[in-house]
Scaffold this active site. Structure first.
Site, PDB file in Angstrom:
ATOM      1  N   GLU A 176       0.838  -1.221   0.000  1.00 26.75           N
ATOM      2  CA  GLU A 176       0.000   0.000   0.000  1.00 26.75           C
ATOM      3  C   GLU A 176       0.866   1.261   0.000  1.00 26.75           C
ATOM      4  O   GLU A 176       0.720   2.147   0.845  1.00 26.75           O
ATOM      5  CB  GLU A 176      -0.943   0.000   1.202  1.00 26.75           C
ATOM      6  CG  GLU A 176      -2.027  -1.053   1.107  1.00 26.75           C
ATOM      7  CD  GLU A 176      -3.121  -0.908   2.167  1.00 26.75           C
ATOM      8  OE1 GLU A 176      -2.879  -0.235   3.180  1.00 26.75           O
ATOM      9  OE2 GLU A 176      -4.208  -1.464   1.956  1.00 26.75           O
ATOM     10  N   GLU A 376      -5.731  -8.196  -0.774  1.00 23.72           N
ATOM     11  CA  GLU A 376      -6.384  -7.946   0.519  1.00 23.72           C
ATOM     12  C   GLU A 376      -7.823  -7.538   0.265  1.00 23.72           C
ATOM     13  O   GLU A 376      -8.103  -6.740  -0.625  1.00 23.72           O
ATOM     14  CB  GLU A 376      -5.716  -6.791   1.290  1.00 23.72           C
ATOM     15  CG  GLU A 376      -4.414  -7.119   1.928  1.00 23.72           C
ATOM     16  CD  GLU A 376      -3.866  -5.966   2.764  1.00 23.72           C
ATOM     17  OE1 GLU A 376      -4.661  -5.217   3.384  1.00 23.72           O
ATOM     18  OE2 GLU A 376      -2.634  -5.810   2.787  1.00 23.72           O
TER      19      GLU A 376
HETATM   20  C1  BG6 Z   1      -4.249  -2.625   4.898  1.00 15.46           C
HETATM   21  C2  BG6 Z   1      -2.916  -3.149   5.317  1.00 15.46           C
HETATM   22  O1  BG6 Z   1      -4.187  -1.246   5.080  1.00 15.46           O
HETATM   23  O2  BG6 Z   1      -5.381  -2.939   5.592  1.00 15.46           O
HETATM   24  C3  BG6 Z   1      -2.950  -4.178   6.427  1.00 15.46           C
HETATM   25  O3  BG6 Z   1      -2.142  -3.586   4.248  1.00 15.46           O
HETATM   26  C4  BG6 Z   1      -4.068  -3.839   7.381  1.00 15.46           C
HETATM   27  O4  BG6 Z   1      -1.690  -4.242   7.018  1.00 15.46           O
HETATM   28  C5  BG6 Z   1      -5.382  -3.912   6.624  1.00 15.46           C
HETATM   29  O5  BG6 Z   1      -4.109  -4.657   8.503  1.00 15.46           O
HETATM   30  C6  BG6 Z   1      -6.608  -3.666   7.474  1.00 15.46           C
HETATM   31  O6  BG6 Z   1      -6.455  -2.531   8.246  1.00 15.46           O
HETATM   32  P1  BG6 Z   1      -6.683  -2.589   9.817  1.00 15.46           P
HETATM   33  O7  BG6 Z   1      -6.382  -1.217  10.292  1.00 15.46           O
HETATM   34  O8  BG6 Z   1      -8.102  -2.960   9.996  1.00 15.46           O
HETATM   35  O9  BG6 Z   1      -5.757  -3.621  10.332  1.00 15.46           O
END
Ligand code: BG6
Length: 479
Positions: A176, A376
């Site tokens: 990201e 993701e």
């Molecule tokens: C993304 C990242 O921003 O979202 C992860 O690559 C992160 O590392 C994921 O955990 C979800 O965000 P959060 O704040 O809910 O953990």
């Protein structure tokens, strides 16, 4: 029509600092994630100067994957994963980041981990820097605003790509990478670049400089990686939060285009190998002096990526309409980031928008015509164990089902070339944003709370069986 191509990489994703724990084992140095305290939905995580007594640092133990990975991989196998995305913790390999010689124990850990995955028929998908760098590179060099980090990163990338050249095929450089451009608060610039701002610094200018340094480092790593093994597939990793214009007003339309430049800047450089005209124009207008050489520009050209990995969680909306509220954004005069009235949100205010995933797949594929990989996606939620010991996370199944449906349409009806799908936090891990353990994404529950208490026992959630079925039938079936 609900099926995906035969070789589709169904998987799950995590990141080293959020799952491994063992923050001082095997010769590992401190990483920038090790100095982040826990927060919650209303409290920001603190970044402390070194480790402070009396503070709680959730990443130090995390889900203790470092010691439990064999058991966890058994679960991933049972789930049917074909791919597992994680990252290498740079500070395990180079504890301070600026050494010449790597730490053998750190290298051996990932050898064993990748061997175990491959033994179970699971393809590793590896990010080189997922929101952390060796802490020493911050204290000693000021993070990625210093171009010395280009060489340190390339040396690290070359070391691990050489070591794992026969074990890892799919790589990504920086996780990201575009997040830092969203706000120059500590958390975002910290996790991407660990920048130490000086008092006189213009934060936007310095963040752009750090970003350009990372893009050069990424391109050099791609080029070297392809020399090490021409079969490598090396991608970038973007957070694509699409921004919709709230209304048909021309100013709203243009505001959305301008806001999207914050994301596209990074993928434009990664994919096209040059600095885009809109960025050069903006830097000139702002009087920013971004430093790069002819050789750097050449490196950008020679290190373009093979695919675009991206995360997708939510969408945003922007408006210039005076009667609508929202947080002012710098991208366009009078523009505000505002809630989209057509969507609902999760407990952390992230607006849920499955169609936005199809929209994103379309606009990105049409822009670049390169394979895409959703690395993701998921919904953070507070899960509860029922009195019979079950965890009924039907809300998670609903979220994922809707997103898988949208991505299937993008592939089968819109012609998008999609390599795979690795939903986030397949086993519960520490949240990056809030540092909570109880903001859960996984199919596997980890018994641990926000204060760090719990047995770390793994429990299959109801969604486990559902995702297992989806993978087995290579899609949603006839639902
Ligand atoms: C993304 C990242 O921003 O979202 C992860 O690559 C992160 O590392 C994921 O955990 C979800 O965000 P959060 O704040 O809910 O953990």
């Amino acid at each position: 029509m609900n099926r995906l191509p035969k070789d589709f990489l169904w998987g799950g994703a995590v990141a080293a600092h959020q799952i491994e724990g063992a923050y001082r084992s095997g010769g590992k140095g401190l990483s920038t994630a090790d100095v982040m305290t826990a927060g919650d939905v209303d409290t920001k995580r603190k970044i402390t100067a070194g480790i402070k007594e009396g503070e709680y640092y959730p990443n130090h133990e995390a889900s203790n994957f470092y010691h439990r990975y064999k058991e966890d991989i058994q679960l991933l196998k049972e789930l049917g994963l074909k791919a597992f995305r994680t990252s290498i913790n740079w500070a395990r390999i180079f504890p301070k980041g600026d050494e010449q010689e790597p730490n053998e124990e750190g290298l051996q850990f990932y050898d064993d981990l990748f061997d175990e995955l491959l033994k179970q028929g699971i393809e590793p998908v590896i990010t080189l820097s997922h929101f952390e760098i060796p802490y020493h590179l911050h204290t000693e060099y000021g993070g990625f605003k210093n171009r010395k980090l280009i060489d340190f990163f390339v040396h690290y990338a070359q070391t691990v790509m050489t070591r794992y050249k026969n074990k890892v095929k799919y790589w990504m450089t920086f996780n990201e990478i575009n997040n830092q451009m969203d706000s120059f608060d500590e958390l975002h610039t910290w996790t991407n670049s660990a920048v130490r701002f000086g008092e006189e610094d213009n934060k936007e200018e310095v963040t752009i400089q750090a970003s350009v340094n990372e893009l050069i480092a990424s391109a050099k790593a791609v080029k070297i990686g392809k020399e090490i093994n021409p079969d490598f597939q090396i991608g970038c990793m973007m957070a694509y939060v699409p921004v919709y214009p709230l209304s048909a007003h021309p100013h709203d339309q243009l505001a959305a285009v301008k806001m999207m430049e914050r994301r596209f800047f990074y993928s434009d450089v990664h994919v096209r190998g040059e600095l885009p005209a809109y960025a050069l124009a903006r830097w000139k207008k702002q009087g920013y002096k971004i430093v790069y050489t002819e050789e750097d520009l050449n490196a950008l050209k020679q290190g373009t990526v093979d695919y675009i990995g991206f995360s997708y969680y939510m969408s945003h909306a922007v408006t210039t309409l005076p009667d609508v509220g929202g947080e002012a954004v710098r991208d366009y005069p009078g523009a505000k980031d505002t809630a989209n009235p057509y969507l609902t949100a999760n407990d952390w205010g992230w607006q849920i928008d499955p169609t936005g995933l199809r929209y994103t797949l379309n606009i990105v594929y049409q822009r670049y015509n390169k394979p895409l990989f959703i690395v993701e996606n998921g919904m953070g939620a507070y899960d509860k164990i029922d009195s019979d010991g079950k965890i009924c996370d039907d809300y998670r199944v609903d979220y994922l089902k809707a997103h898988i449906k949208a991505m299937t349409l993008a592939v089968n009806e819109d012609g998008v070339d999609l390599m795979g799908y690795t939903p986030w936090g397949v086993i519960d891990i520490v949240s990056f944003g809030s540092g909570e353990m109880e903001k859960r994404y996984g199919f596997v529950y980890v018994d641990k709370d926000n204060q760090g208490k719990g047995s770390l026992k793994r429990i299959r959630k109801e969604s486990f069986g559902w995702y297992q079925q989806v993978i087995k039938q290579n899609g949603l079936g006839d639902e």
